[in-house]
Design a protein around this motif. Structure first.
Motif, PDB file in Angstrom:
ATOM      1  N   GLY A 169      -2.561   6.635 -14.541  1.00 35.15           N
ATOM      2  CA  GLY A 169      -3.975   7.441 -14.902  1.00 35.15           C
ATOM      3  C   GLY A 169      -4.562   8.057 -13.523  1.00 35.15           C
ATOM      4  N   PRO A 170      -5.352   9.421 -13.753  1.00 34.52           N
ATOM      5  CA  PRO A 170      -5.843   9.840 -12.445  1.00 34.52           C
ATOM      6  C   PRO A 170      -7.310   8.953 -12.313  1.00 34.52           C
ATOM      7  CG  PRO A 170      -6.022  11.288 -14.414  1.00 34.52           C
ATOM      8  CD  PRO A 170      -4.984  10.046 -14.730  1.00 34.52           C
ATOM      9  N   GLY A 171      -7.701   8.257 -13.139  1.00 33.66           N
ATOM     10  CA  GLY A 171      -9.245   7.375 -13.087  1.00 33.66           C
ATOM     11  C   GLY A 171      -8.670   6.345 -11.984  1.00 33.66           C
ATOM     12  N   VAL A 172      -7.666   5.573 -12.470  1.00 36.89           N
ATOM     13  CA  VAL A 172      -7.540   4.590 -11.401  1.00 36.89           C
ATOM     14  C   VAL A 172      -6.978   5.059  -9.904  1.00 36.89           C
ATOM     15  CG1 VAL A 172      -5.310   2.734 -10.985  1.00 36.89           C
ATOM     16  CG2 VAL A 172      -6.647   3.000 -13.108  1.00 36.89           C
ATOM     17  N   ARG A 173      -6.012   6.029 -10.165  1.00 35.29           N
ATOM     18  CA  ARG A 173      -5.640   6.645  -8.582  1.00 35.29           C
ATOM     19  C   ARG A 173      -7.056   7.024  -7.896  1.00 35.29           C
ATOM     20  NH1 ARG A 173      -3.628  11.989  -9.894  1.00 35.29           N
ATOM     21  NH2 ARG A 173      -6.052  12.242  -9.695  1.00 35.29           N
ATOM     22  N   ASP A 174      -8.095   7.852  -8.451  1.00 35.09           N
ATOM     23  CA  ASP A 174      -9.228   8.246  -7.780  1.00 35.09           C
ATOM     24  C   ASP A 174      -9.997   7.276  -7.426  1.00 35.09           C
ATOM     25  OD1 ASP A 174      -8.335  10.846  -8.368  1.00 35.09           O
ATOM     26  OD2 ASP A 174      -9.726  11.493  -9.583  1.00 35.09           O
ATOM     27  N   THR A 175     -10.318   6.072  -8.066  1.00 37.53           N
ATOM     28  CA  THR A 175     -10.907   4.983  -7.870  1.00 37.53           C
ATOM     29  C   THR A 175     -10.411   4.375  -6.417  1.00 37.53           C
ATOM     30  OG1 THR A 175     -11.710   4.629  -9.913  1.00 37.53           O
ATOM     31  CG2 THR A 175     -11.829   2.755  -8.679  1.00 37.53           C
ATOM     32  N   PHE A 176      -9.339   4.138  -6.292  1.00 36.01           N
ATOM     33  CA  PHE A 176      -8.430   3.564  -5.243  1.00 36.01           C
ATOM     34  C   PHE A 176      -8.715   4.428  -4.089  1.00 36.01           C
ATOM     35  CE2 PHE A 176      -6.803   0.465  -8.227  1.00 36.01           C
ATOM     36  CZ  PHE A 176      -6.910  -0.692  -7.268  1.00 36.01           C
ATOM     37  N   GLU A 177      -8.635   5.807  -4.482  1.00 31.92           N
ATOM     38  CA  GLU A 177      -8.761   6.623  -3.179  1.00 31.92           C
ATOM     39  C   GLU A 177     -10.197   6.564  -2.796  1.00 31.92           C
ATOM     40  OE1 GLU A 177      -8.234   9.701  -0.566  1.00 31.92           O
ATOM     41  OE2 GLU A 177      -6.900   8.350  -1.207  1.00 31.92           O
ATOM     42  N   ALA A 178     -11.231   6.637  -3.467  1.00 31.88           N
ATOM     43  CA  ALA A 178     -12.617   6.674  -3.111  1.00 31.88           C
ATOM     44  C   ALA A 178     -12.834   5.495  -2.296  1.00 31.88           C
ATOM     45  CB  ALA A 178     -13.447   6.855  -4.295  1.00 31.88           C
ATOM     46  N   VAL A 179     -12.155   4.106  -2.888  1.00 28.74           N
ATOM     47  CA  VAL A 179     -12.966   2.897  -2.191  1.00 28.74           C
ATOM     48  C   VAL A 179     -12.194   2.606  -1.118  1.00 28.74           C
ATOM     49  CG1 VAL A 179     -13.075   0.701  -2.683  1.00 28.74           C
ATOM     50  CG2 VAL A 179     -13.717   2.320  -4.507  1.00 28.74           C
ATOM     51  N   THR A 180     -10.935   2.840  -1.320  1.00 33.27           N
ATOM     52  CA  THR A 180      -9.827   2.360   0.010  1.00 33.27           C
ATOM     53  C   THR A 180      -9.056   3.548   0.557  1.00 33.27           C
ATOM     54  OG1 THR A 180      -7.797   2.247  -1.522  1.00 33.27           O
ATOM     55  CG2 THR A 180      -9.176   0.503  -1.441  1.00 33.27           C
ATOM     56  N   ARG A 181      -9.185   4.697   0.212  1.00 30.71           N
ATOM     57  CA  ARG A 181      -8.509   5.830   0.918  1.00 30.71           C
ATOM     58  C   ARG A 181      -7.094   5.511   0.977  1.00 30.71           C
ATOM     59  NH1 ARG A 181     -10.668  10.245   1.168  1.00 30.71           N
ATOM     60  NH2 ARG A 181      -9.904  10.882   3.062  1.00 30.71           N
ATOM     61  N   GLY A 182      -6.538   4.697  -0.076  1.00 31.39           N
ATOM     62  CA  GLY A 182      -5.300   4.436  -0.046  1.00 31.39           C
ATOM     63  C   GLY A 182      -4.259   5.528  -0.756  1.00 31.39           C
ATOM     64  N   VAL A 183      -4.849   6.368  -1.383  1.00 30.77           N
ATOM     65  CA  VAL A 183      -3.571   7.503  -1.804  1.00 30.77           C
ATOM     66  C   VAL A 183      -3.341   8.368  -0.692  1.00 30.77           C
ATOM     67  CG1 VAL A 183      -3.598   9.412  -3.347  1.00 30.77           C
ATOM     68  CG2 VAL A 183      -4.838   7.488  -4.103  1.00 30.77           C
ATOM     69  N   THR A 184      -4.294   8.854   0.123  1.00 30.55           N
ATOM     70  CA  THR A 184      -4.101   9.654   1.016  1.00 30.55           C
ATOM     71  C   THR A 184      -3.360   8.979   2.164  1.00 30.55           C
ATOM     72  OG1 THR A 184      -6.217   9.644   2.187  1.00 30.55           O
ATOM     73  CG2 THR A 184      -5.896  11.325   0.555  1.00 30.55           C
ATOM     74  N   GLU A 185      -3.841   7.914   2.469  1.00 30.26           N
ATOM     75  CA  GLU A 185      -3.086   7.112   3.803  1.00 30.26           C
ATOM     76  C   GLU A 185      -1.618   6.168   3.302  1.00 30.26           C
ATOM     77  OE1 GLU A 185      -6.211   4.626   5.322  1.00 30.26           O
ATOM     78  OE2 GLU A 185      -7.409   6.514   5.829  1.00 30.26           O
ATOM     79  N   GLY A 186      -1.448   6.601   1.926  1.00 29.81           N
ATOM     80  CA  GLY A 186       0.016   6.118   1.634  1.00 29.81           C
ATOM     81  C   GLY A 186       0.065   4.504   1.239  1.00 29.81           C
ATOM     82  N   ARG A 187      -1.360   4.017   0.850  1.00 29.01           N
ATOM     83  CA  ARG A 187      -1.320   2.448   0.510  1.00 29.01           C
ATOM     84  C   ARG A 187      -1.533   2.451  -0.956  1.00 29.01           C
ATOM     85  NH1 ARG A 187      -5.876   1.472   2.076  1.00 29.01           N
ATOM     86  NH2 ARG A 187      -6.444   3.191   3.203  1.00 29.01           N
ATOM     87  N   PHE A 188      -1.456   3.323  -1.842  1.00 27.15           N
ATOM     88  CA  PHE A 188      -1.416   3.441  -3.058  1.00 27.15           C
ATOM     89  C   PHE A 188       0.072   3.795  -3.952  1.00 27.15           C
ATOM     90  CE2 PHE A 188      -2.275   5.223  -7.331  1.00 27.15           C
ATOM     91  CZ  PHE A 188      -3.019   4.184  -8.036  1.00 27.15           C
ATOM     92  N   THR A 189       0.335   2.983  -4.679  1.00 23.92           N
ATOM     93  CA  THR A 189       1.839   3.338  -5.234  1.00 23.92           C
ATOM     94  C   THR A 189       1.825   3.263  -6.820  1.00 23.92           C
ATOM     95  OG1 THR A 189       2.694   2.840  -3.165  1.00 23.92           O
ATOM     96  CG2 THR A 189       4.195   2.940  -5.290  1.00 23.92           C
ATOM     97  N   VAL A 190       2.557   4.097  -7.451  1.00 22.03           N
ATOM     98  CA  VAL A 190       2.705   3.635  -8.711  1.00 22.03           C
ATOM     99  C   VAL A 190       4.166   3.541  -9.026  1.00 22.03           C
ATOM    100  CG1 VAL A 190       2.589   4.761 -11.365  1.00 22.03           C
ATOM    101  CG2 VAL A 190       0.788   5.352  -9.623  1.00 22.03           C
ATOM    102  N   ASP A 191       4.371   2.317  -9.681  1.00 20.14           N
ATOM    103  CA  ASP A 191       5.797   1.882  -9.681  1.00 20.14           C
ATOM    104  C   ASP A 191       5.923   1.315 -11.132  1.00 20.14           C
ATOM    105  OD1 ASP A 191       8.346   0.578  -9.584  1.00 20.14           O
ATOM    106  OD2 ASP A 191       7.556  -0.842  -7.867  1.00 20.14           O
ATOM    107  N   ALA A 192       6.839   2.029 -11.847  1.00 20.61           N
ATOM    108  CA  ALA A 192       7.055   1.684 -13.354  1.00 20.61           C
ATOM    109  C   ALA A 192       7.718   0.275 -13.310  1.00 20.61           C
ATOM    110  CB  ALA A 192       7.924   2.775 -14.106  1.00 20.61           C
ATOM    111  N   ALA A 193       8.355  -0.191 -12.128  1.00 21.62           N
ATOM    112  CA  ALA A 193       9.089  -1.614 -12.238  1.00 21.62           C
ATOM    113  C   ALA A 193       8.028  -2.705 -12.584  1.00 21.62           C
ATOM    114  CB  ALA A 193       9.891  -1.767 -10.643  1.00 21.62           C
TER     115      ALA A 193
END
Length: 161
Positions: free
Chosen positions: A59-83
Protein backbone atom coordinates in the motif's frame (compact mmCIF):
# COMPACT_ATOMS: atom_id res chain seq x y z
CA UNK A 1 18.00 11.81 13.84
CA UNK A 2 19.03 13.39 10.55
CA UNK A 3 22.66 14.51 10.44
CA UNK A 4 22.71 15.07 14.19
CA UNK A 5 19.38 16.88 14.36
CA UNK A 6 16.53 15.22 16.22
CA UNK A 7 13.35 15.39 14.17
CA UNK A 8 9.93 14.01 14.92
CA UNK A 9 7.02 12.97 12.76
CA UNK A 10 3.44 12.86 13.92
CA UNK A 11 0.63 11.19 12.07
CA UNK A 12 -0.62 14.60 10.94
CA UNK A 13 2.77 15.38 9.40
CA UNK A 14 2.79 12.10 7.49
CA UNK A 15 -0.81 12.52 6.35
CA UNK A 16 0.08 15.95 4.92
CA UNK A 17 2.80 14.28 2.87
CA UNK A 18 0.72 11.24 1.91
CA UNK A 19 -2.68 12.84 1.38
CA UNK A 20 -6.05 11.44 2.43
CA UNK A 21 -6.08 8.24 0.37
CA UNK A 22 -4.78 5.52 2.67
CA UNK A 23 -4.90 6.50 6.35
CA UNK A 24 -4.88 2.85 7.40
CA UNK A 25 -1.57 2.23 5.65
CA UNK A 26 -0.08 5.29 7.30
CA UNK A 27 -1.31 4.05 10.68
CA UNK A 28 0.17 0.58 10.09
CA UNK A 29 3.58 1.99 9.23
CA UNK A 30 3.50 4.34 12.21
CA UNK A 31 2.78 1.43 14.55
CA UNK A 32 5.54 -0.65 12.93
CA UNK A 33 8.04 2.16 13.45
CA UNK A 34 6.84 2.76 17.02
CA UNK A 35 7.28 -0.94 17.77
CA UNK A 36 10.57 -1.60 15.98
CA UNK A 37 12.70 1.49 16.52
CA UNK A 38 12.99 1.24 20.33
CA UNK A 39 14.19 -2.35 19.88
CA UNK A 40 16.61 -1.50 17.08
CA UNK A 41 17.98 1.62 18.76
CA UNK A 42 17.16 1.41 22.48
CA UNK A 43 19.57 4.06 23.73
CA UNK A 44 18.98 6.92 21.29
CA UNK A 45 16.82 7.95 18.36
CA UNK A 46 17.76 6.10 15.20
CA UNK A 47 19.60 7.79 12.37
CA UNK A 48 16.80 7.94 9.78
CA UNK A 49 19.00 7.26 6.76
CA UNK A 50 20.29 4.00 8.26
CA UNK A 51 16.88 2.36 8.63
CA UNK A 52 15.90 -0.22 5.99
CA UNK A 53 12.51 -1.87 5.58
CA UNK A 54 11.23 -4.86 3.65
CA UNK A 55 7.53 -5.66 3.69
CA UNK A 56 4.88 -7.73 1.98
CA UNK A 57 2.50 -4.76 2.25
CA UNK A 58 1.95 -3.06 -1.09
CA UNK A 59 0.00 0.00 0.00
CA UNK A 60 0.91 3.60 -0.72
CA UNK A 61 0.23 4.73 2.86
CA UNK A 62 2.91 2.37 4.15
CA UNK A 63 5.34 3.38 1.41
CA UNK A 64 4.80 7.10 1.96
CA UNK A 65 5.25 6.79 5.71
CA UNK A 66 8.59 5.06 5.31
CA UNK A 67 9.62 7.65 2.75
CA UNK A 68 8.66 10.59 4.95
CA UNK A 69 10.28 9.20 8.09
CA UNK A 70 13.34 7.41 6.70
CA UNK A 71 13.73 8.62 3.09
CA UNK A 72 14.05 4.90 2.37
CA UNK A 73 12.06 4.82 -0.86
CA UNK A 74 14.15 7.35 -2.77
CA UNK A 75 17.37 6.03 -1.24
CA UNK A 76 16.62 2.37 -2.02
CA UNK A 77 16.14 1.13 1.55
CA UNK A 78 12.43 0.27 1.24
CA UNK A 79 11.42 -2.90 -0.59
CA UNK A 80 8.11 -4.66 -1.17
CA UNK A 81 8.72 -8.41 -1.30
CA UNK A 82 5.86 -10.87 -1.78
CA UNK A 83 8.13 -13.63 -0.42
CA UNK A 84 7.43 -12.27 3.07
CA UNK A 85 3.72 -13.01 2.78
CA UNK A 86 2.32 -15.44 5.33
CA UNK A 87 -0.58 -17.14 3.46
CA UNK A 88 -1.05 -19.58 6.34
CA UNK A 89 -2.33 -16.61 8.36
CA UNK A 90 -5.15 -16.06 5.84
CA UNK A 91 -5.82 -13.31 3.33
CA UNK A 92 -6.64 -10.79 6.05
CA UNK A 93 -3.23 -10.96 7.77
CA UNK A 94 -0.83 -12.39 5.20
CA UNK A 95 0.67 -9.13 3.92
CA UNK A 96 1.11 -7.35 7.26
CA UNK A 97 4.71 -8.47 7.69
CA UNK A 98 7.65 -6.09 8.07
CA UNK A 99 11.39 -6.53 8.53
CA UNK A 100 13.30 -3.47 9.69
CA UNK A 101 17.08 -3.32 9.87
CA UNK A 102 19.25 -0.78 11.63
CA UNK A 103 23.00 -0.97 12.00
CA UNK A 104 23.12 -4.70 11.38
CA UNK A 105 20.21 -5.64 13.64
CA UNK A 106 16.91 -6.85 12.13
CA UNK A 107 13.47 -7.33 13.64
CA UNK A 108 10.49 -8.98 11.98
CA UNK A 109 7.00 -7.83 12.86
CA UNK A 110 3.61 -9.38 12.16
CA UNK A 111 0.22 -7.91 12.90
CA UNK A 112 -2.03 -9.33 15.58
CA UNK A 113 -5.57 -10.36 14.83
CA UNK A 114 -8.39 -7.86 15.26
CA UNK A 115 -6.98 -4.79 13.54
CA UNK A 116 -7.68 -5.62 9.89
CA UNK A 117 -11.14 -6.82 8.91
CA UNK A 118 -12.08 -9.38 6.29
CA UNK A 119 -14.48 -6.84 4.77
CA UNK A 120 -11.64 -4.33 4.30
CA UNK A 121 -9.44 -6.90 2.55
CA UNK A 122 -12.28 -8.17 0.39
CA UNK A 123 -13.34 -4.72 -0.78
CA UNK A 124 -9.78 -3.49 -1.16
CA UNK A 125 -8.87 -6.34 -3.48
CA UNK A 126 -12.11 -6.25 -5.46
CA UNK A 127 -11.82 -5.14 -9.07
CA UNK A 128 -14.46 -2.83 -10.50
CA UNK A 129 -15.92 -1.62 -7.20
CA UNK A 130 -19.17 0.31 -7.34
CA UNK A 131 -19.34 3.87 -6.06
CA UNK A 132 -21.10 2.62 -2.93
CA UNK A 133 -18.34 0.05 -2.39
CA UNK A 134 -15.68 2.75 -2.79
CA UNK A 135 -17.47 4.87 -0.22
CA UNK A 136 -17.67 1.93 2.16
CA UNK A 137 -13.98 1.21 1.65
CA UNK A 138 -13.14 4.81 2.53
CA UNK A 139 -15.03 4.39 5.81
CA UNK A 140 -13.29 1.08 6.53
CA UNK A 141 -9.86 2.65 5.89
CA UNK A 142 -10.51 5.39 8.43
CA UNK A 143 -12.00 2.98 10.97
CA UNK A 144 -8.90 0.81 10.70
CA UNK A 145 -6.62 3.83 11.08
CA UNK A 146 -8.53 4.92 14.18
CA UNK A 147 -8.35 1.39 15.63
CA UNK A 148 -4.61 1.20 15.04
CA UNK A 149 -3.76 4.67 16.30
CA UNK A 150 -5.75 4.23 19.50
CA UNK A 151 -3.74 1.11 20.44
CA UNK A 152 -0.21 0.82 21.76
CA UNK A 153 2.23 -0.44 19.14
CA UNK A 154 2.99 -3.60 21.13
CA UNK A 155 -0.72 -4.43 21.08
CA UNK A 156 -0.82 -4.18 17.28
CA UNK A 157 2.41 -5.77 16.06
CA UNK A 158 4.35 -8.69 17.51
CA UNK A 159 8.08 -8.99 17.08
CA UNK A 160 8.51 -12.53 15.80
CA UNK A 161 12.14 -12.55 14.89
Amino acid sequence: IDNGTVIGFGVDDIMKYHGPGFPGGVAHAVKVLERALPVLSPDAPAERREISAVTAHRGPGVRDTFEAVTRGVTEGRFTVDAALERPERGATLERYVFELTYRGKTVRLEIREGFVTDEFISLGRKADRTRAEDERLTVLKQEMADRLLSAAADEVYDIVG
